[in-house]
Write a protein that holds these residues in place. Structure first.
Motif, PDB file in Angstrom:
ATOM      1  N   LEU A   1       7.892   4.278 -11.009  1.00  0.00           N
ATOM      2  CA  LEU A   1       6.379   3.702 -10.516  1.00  0.00           C
ATOM      3  C   LEU A   1       5.730   4.648  -9.914  1.00  0.00           C
ATOM      4  CD1 LEU A   1       8.366   0.761  -8.366  1.00  0.00           C
ATOM      5  CD2 LEU A   1       7.089   0.683 -10.816  1.00  0.00           C
ATOM      6  N   PHE A   2       4.052   4.921  -9.889  1.00  0.00           N
ATOM      7  CA  PHE A   2       3.252   4.984  -9.373  1.00  0.00           C
ATOM      8  C   PHE A   2       3.480   5.869  -7.646  1.00  0.00           C
ATOM      9  CE2 PHE A   2       1.533   2.004  -6.903  1.00  0.00           C
ATOM     10  CZ  PHE A   2       1.149   2.501  -6.345  1.00  0.00           C
ATOM     11  N   TYR A   3       4.283   5.522  -6.516  1.00  0.00           N
ATOM     12  CA  TYR A   3       4.138   6.440  -5.582  1.00  0.00           C
ATOM     13  C   TYR A   3       5.498   6.677  -6.084  1.00  0.00           C
ATOM     14  CZ  TYR A   3       7.853   1.871  -4.813  1.00  0.00           C
ATOM     15  OH  TYR A   3       8.764   0.917  -5.524  1.00  0.00           O
ATOM     16  N   ASP A   4       6.560   6.665  -7.155  1.00  0.00           N
ATOM     17  CA  ASP A   4       7.210   8.137  -6.809  1.00  0.00           C
ATOM     18  C   ASP A   4       6.818   9.362  -6.330  1.00  0.00           C
ATOM     19  OD1 ASP A   4       9.011   6.249  -7.207  1.00  0.00           O
ATOM     20  OD2 ASP A   4       8.300   6.219  -9.074  1.00  0.00           O
ATOM     21  N   HIS A   5       5.615   9.853  -7.414  1.00  0.00           N
ATOM     22  CA  HIS A   5       5.127  11.198  -7.214  1.00  0.00           C
ATOM     23  C   HIS A   5       3.962  11.326  -6.280  1.00  0.00           C
ATOM     24  CE1 HIS A   5       5.110  11.415 -11.672  1.00  0.00           C
ATOM     25  NE2 HIS A   5       4.933   9.632 -12.214  1.00  0.00           N
ATOM     26  N   ILE A   6       4.402  10.606  -5.581  1.00  0.00           N
ATOM     27  CA  ILE A   6       3.324  10.918  -3.883  1.00  0.00           C
ATOM     28  C   ILE A   6       4.038  11.898  -2.697  1.00  0.00           C
ATOM     29  CG2 ILE A   6       2.587  10.357  -1.429  1.00  0.00           C
ATOM     30  CD1 ILE A   6       1.879   7.533  -3.590  1.00  0.00           C
ATOM     31  N   SER A   7       3.966  13.144  -2.894  1.00  0.00           N
ATOM     32  CA  SER A   7       4.744  13.651  -0.943  1.00  0.00           C
ATOM     33  C   SER A   7       4.759  13.006  -0.294  1.00  0.00           C
ATOM     34  CB  SER A   7       3.766  15.193  -1.225  1.00  0.00           C
ATOM     35  OG  SER A   7       4.445  15.828   0.088  1.00  0.00           O
ATOM     36  N   LYS A   8       6.062  12.693   0.160  1.00  0.00           N
ATOM     37  CA  LYS A   8       6.571  11.833   0.862  1.00  0.00           C
ATOM     38  C   LYS A   8       6.765  13.230   2.505  1.00  0.00           C
ATOM     39  CE  LYS A   8       9.090   8.965  -1.597  1.00  0.00           C
ATOM     40  NZ  LYS A   8       8.401   9.025  -2.036  1.00  0.00           N
ATOM     41  N   GLU A   9       6.672  14.669   2.295  1.00  0.00           N
ATOM     42  CA  GLU A   9       5.640  15.018   3.077  1.00  0.00           C
ATOM     43  C   GLU A   9       4.803  15.553   3.423  1.00  0.00           C
ATOM     44  OE1 GLU A   9       7.930  16.683   0.962  1.00  0.00           O
ATOM     45  OE2 GLU A   9       9.901  16.262   1.701  1.00  0.00           O
ATOM     46  N   HIS A  10       4.117  15.192   2.492  1.00  0.00           N
ATOM     47  CA  HIS A  10       2.464  15.460   2.481  1.00  0.00           C
ATOM     48  C   HIS A  10       1.833  14.915   1.712  1.00  0.00           C
ATOM     49  CE1 HIS A  10       3.499  19.248   5.018  1.00  0.00           C
ATOM     50  NE2 HIS A  10       4.544  19.347   3.963  1.00  0.00           N
ATOM     51  N   PRO A  11       1.936  13.639   1.697  1.00  0.00           N
ATOM     52  CA  PRO A  11       1.268  12.423   0.570  1.00  0.00           C
ATOM     53  C   PRO A  11      -0.224  12.950   0.867  1.00  0.00           C
ATOM     54  CG  PRO A  11       1.546  11.756   2.964  1.00  0.00           C
ATOM     55  CD  PRO A  11       2.018  12.778   3.150  1.00  0.00           C
ATOM     56  N   LEU A  12      -1.291  13.754   1.499  1.00  0.00           N
ATOM     57  CA  LEU A  12      -3.230  13.806   1.296  1.00  0.00           C
ATOM     58  C   LEU A  12      -3.413  15.400   0.830  1.00  0.00           C
ATOM     59  CD1 LEU A  12      -4.411  11.353   3.139  1.00  0.00           C
ATOM     60  CD2 LEU A  12      -4.132  11.197   0.882  1.00  0.00           C
TER      61      LEU A  12
ATOM     62  N   GLU B   1       0.342  -0.960   0.141  1.00  0.00           N
ATOM     63  CA  GLU B   1       0.023  -0.401  -0.252  1.00  0.00           C
ATOM     64  C   GLU B   1       1.014   0.991   0.569  1.00  0.00           C
ATOM     65  OE1 GLU B   1      -3.341   0.072   0.151  1.00  0.00           O
ATOM     66  OE2 GLU B   1      -3.706  -1.779  -0.052  1.00  0.00           O
ATOM     67  N   HIS B   2       0.455   2.287  -0.798  1.00  0.00           N
ATOM     68  CA  HIS B   2       1.398   3.519  -1.171  1.00  0.00           C
ATOM     69  C   HIS B   2       0.211   4.560  -0.927  1.00  0.00           C
ATOM     70  CE1 HIS B   2       5.581   1.746  -1.680  1.00  0.00           C
ATOM     71  NE2 HIS B   2       4.645   1.159  -2.586  1.00  0.00           N
ATOM     72  N   PRO B   3      -0.185   4.696   0.086  1.00  0.00           N
ATOM     73  CA  PRO B   3      -1.398   6.216   0.551  1.00  0.00           C
ATOM     74  C   PRO B   3      -0.845   7.331   0.039  1.00  0.00           C
ATOM     75  CG  PRO B   3      -0.908   5.305   2.907  1.00  0.00           C
ATOM     76  CD  PRO B   3       0.443   4.643   1.183  1.00  0.00           C
ATOM     77  N   GLY B   4      -2.367   8.382  -0.620  1.00  0.00           N
ATOM     78  CA  GLY B   4      -1.198   9.491  -0.662  1.00  0.00           C
ATOM     79  C   GLY B   4      -1.851   9.444  -1.973  1.00  0.00           C
TER      80      GLY B   4
END
Length: 188
Positions: free
Chosen positions: A167-178, A121-124
Motif C-alpha cells: 500500500l502507498f503508505y508503506d513507502h512513507i519514511s516513518k522517521e522523516h515523512p516529509l 490519512e497518511h501524511p508524507g
C-alpha cells in the motif's frame, strides 16, 4: 458496475496478498472484471455521472481492491497538458504488469497519495521512481512495453504495488515523512 461499497478497505487481507498471474485467453469473467474496473474510473472522473453514483474519483483501480486477487489493474490518467481538460494520457487495463527498469531519481506528489482502499490519512511523501519502464499484457494477450515519467509513472507504480500486497503508505519514511532526496522531484 462497481460502487464504493464494492471497494475493499484496509486492513482487508486481500490488499496484502500477492495477486495471481493471469493466463490467456482471459475468461469472460476476467474480461468483465477489466471492463468494470475501467468503468469505475470513467464514471468516477465524470462530474455528472459521479454525482449520481457518489464514487471517490480515481485514476487507477486494481482487481484486489474489489476482492479479486488477480494481477490486473485499470488506469485512466488525464493528460495534464491538455488544454480543455478532457484529454486522456493513458487509458489501459494492464494484465500481469511489472516494472522492468527504473530511474535512480525519485519523485513524489507534493500533496501525498491517496487510495480508494485506504480511508485513513497518511501524511508524507510517497517516494517512488521518477521514470519507469513497464511491461504488461493487454486484454488480447499482446505483450506491451511503455516508458512513463512523473505523474503517470507514480500512478502505475501505485497500481502495480496493489498486485504485490503493498500500500502507498508503506513507502512513507516513518522517521522523516516529509523529507525527500535533494535530487528527487516533488510534483505538485
Amino acid at each position: 458496475m462497481f460502487l464504493m461499497k464494492d471497494v475493499v478497505r484496509d486492513p482487508n487481507p486481500v490488499l496484502r496478498a500477492t495477486a495471481k498471474k493471469l493466463t490467456f485467453p482471459l475468461t469472460a469473467e476476467q474480461k468483465q472484471l477489466a471492463h468494470d474496473l475501467m468503468e469505475y474510473l470513467v464514471i468516477s472522473q465524470d462530474e455528472e455521472a459521479n454525482a449520481k453514483y457518489h464514487l471517490r474519483p480515481g485514476v487507477g483501480l486494481a482487481a484486489p481492491q474489489v476482492d479479486q486477487s488477480l494481477a490486473m489493474t485499470a488506469v485512466l490518467i488525464p493528460d495534464e497538458e491538455g488544454d480543455d481538460g478532457d484529454k486522456i494520457f493513458m487509458k489501459e487495463v494492464l494484465v500481469n504488469p511489472r516494472v522492468i527498469s527504473n530511474s535512480v531519481q525519485n519523485a513524489a506528489l507534493a500533496e501525498g497519495e491517496g487510495c480508494l482502499s485506504v480511508d485513513d490519512e497518511h501524511p508524507g511523501y510517497v517516494v517512488r521512481h521518477a521514470r519507469v519502464t513497464i511491461e504488461y499484457y493487454n486484454l488480447d494477450g499482446e505483450k506491451k512495453k511503455i516508458r512513463l515519467k512523473n505523474y503517470p509513472a507514480i500512478v502505475c507504480q501505485h497500481e502495480i504495488d496493489h498486485l504485490n500486497g503493498i500500500l502507498f503508505y508503506d513507502h512513507i519514511s516513518k522517521e522523516h515523512p516529509l523529507e525527500m532526496d535533494p535530487d528527487g522531484i516533488l510534483l505538485g
